[in-house]
Design an enzyme around this catalytic site. Structure first.
Site, PDB file in Angstrom:
ATOM      1  N   ASN A  75      73.752 101.215 -73.163  1.00  0.00           N
ATOM      2  CA  ASN A  75      74.514 100.294 -74.011  1.00  0.00           C
ATOM      3  C   ASN A  75      75.400 101.162 -74.897  1.00  0.00           C
ATOM      4  O   ASN A  75      74.902 101.881 -75.772  1.00  0.00           O
ATOM      5  CB  ASN A  75      73.594  99.409 -74.851  1.00  0.00           C
ATOM      6  CG  ASN A  75      74.358  98.474 -75.777  1.00  0.00           C
ATOM      7  OD1 ASN A  75      75.394  98.845 -76.319  1.00  0.00           O
ATOM      8  ND2 ASN A  75      73.849  97.268 -75.971  1.00  0.00           N
TER       9      ASN A  75
ATOM     10  N   ASP B 132      70.229  96.524 -71.181  1.00  0.00           N
ATOM     11  CA  ASP B 132      69.726  96.241 -72.522  1.00  0.00           C
ATOM     12  C   ASP B 132      69.042  94.880 -72.469  1.00  0.00           C
ATOM     13  O   ASP B 132      69.719  93.858 -72.405  1.00  0.00           O
ATOM     14  CB  ASP B 132      70.886  96.245 -73.522  1.00  0.00           C
ATOM     15  CG  ASP B 132      70.447  95.904 -74.936  1.00  0.00           C
ATOM     16  OD1 ASP B 132      69.240  95.621 -75.139  1.00  0.00           O
ATOM     17  OD2 ASP B 132      71.304  95.906 -75.831  1.00  0.00           O
TER      18      ASP B 132
END
Length: 255
Positions: free
Chosen positions: A7, A143
DNA sequence: ATGGTAGAGGATCTA
């Protein structure tokens, strides 16, 4: 085959770090989340120069956005989003189905965003249940915005039933595993207090006040050829870092 | 009671 997830919290800001990391770690595949840019603005050329010939992007303005970059050919690209929020991109690389996800954060358990997250998790579980019928080799990574167990939380008492750690979210995570997946990170011995995200605020990283919310799930068929799974904390120490660290898995063979 | 930081986009929204 080395596969990673990161991320990046804006690919525009983090491009320098991503290129640096690709040069040192040299993964075959990198799944990116929170691009915060439209698909046509994804910096393909700079990434291609490092040997990542293939890429697919599911971007959007301001929020969300996911991409997969790869040295090997990418086939069967799909973006099965639930709604206008671009959070999923899936593709087949070397006969493995890669599903890259950026799951909703939820904000707090009393927020409407939490209800949205639960609905979204339900939708995604349904999607996964269809995929396991179609494919044997699957990797779900990204994520997840869920810390599966207390050992994935720096302060389980402080986080007790808070968003990212609540029972309903953890149940959803377990239900995903029950479809036939393994949390690759827990296949191997890991350093205690291993986390993948640290809040920018309150010196989160310096205090190691983190959570392990970025995951690489592998289908049962990949278990015996999974060689390694780790979190690379190094980029979190760099100048102007993402709040997340990259997570990595190594799978034996290319077919 | 609600801060603290970061990114996008130009006031707040999201995380």
């Amino acid at each position: 085959m080395k596969i990673a997830s990161w991320n990046v919290n804006s690919i525009k800001v983090r491009l320098v770090q991503v290129l640096q990391w690709l040069e040192t770690e040299n993964p075959d595949v990198l799944a990116l989340q929170e691009l915060k840019c439209e698909s046509q603005l994804f910096p393909v050329e700079a990434i291609q120069k490092l040997g990542y010939t293939y890429s697919c992007v599911n971007g959007q303005k301001t929020y969300n956005g996911v991409a997969i970059i790869s040295k090997d050919k990418i086939n069967h690209i799909v973006t099965p989003d639930m709604d206008e929020q671009h959070r999923i991109i899936s593709a087949e690389i070397n006969n493995i189905n890669i599903i890259n996800v950026y799951m909703p954060n939820g904000e707090s358990t009393d927020s409407p965003k939490y209800q949205y997250k639960l609905t979204w998790l339900n939708y995604f579980k349904q999607y996964l249940s269809e995929q396991v019928k179609k494919h044997k080799k699957i990797i779900v990574l990204g994520d997840f915005n869920i810390a599966p167990e207390d050992q994935d939380v720096h302060d389980p008492l402080l986080w007790n039933e808070k968003v990212l750690c609540s029972t309903l979210e953890r149940n959803a995570f377990q239900e995903m595993l029950q479809l036939g997946f393994i949390d690759s990170f827990r296949l191997f011995e890991q350093p205690p207090k291993s986390y993948s995200w640290w809040d920018y605020r309150m010196l989160g990283f310096r205090r190691n006040a983190g959570l392990r919310i970025d995951h690489i799930l592998i289908s049962q068929d990949l278990k015996n050829i999974c060689q390694r799974s780790s979190i690379d904390k190094a980029p979190r120490k760099w100048e102007r870092p993402s709040d997340h660290a990259p997570v990595i898995v190594e799978i034996m063979s290319k077919n």
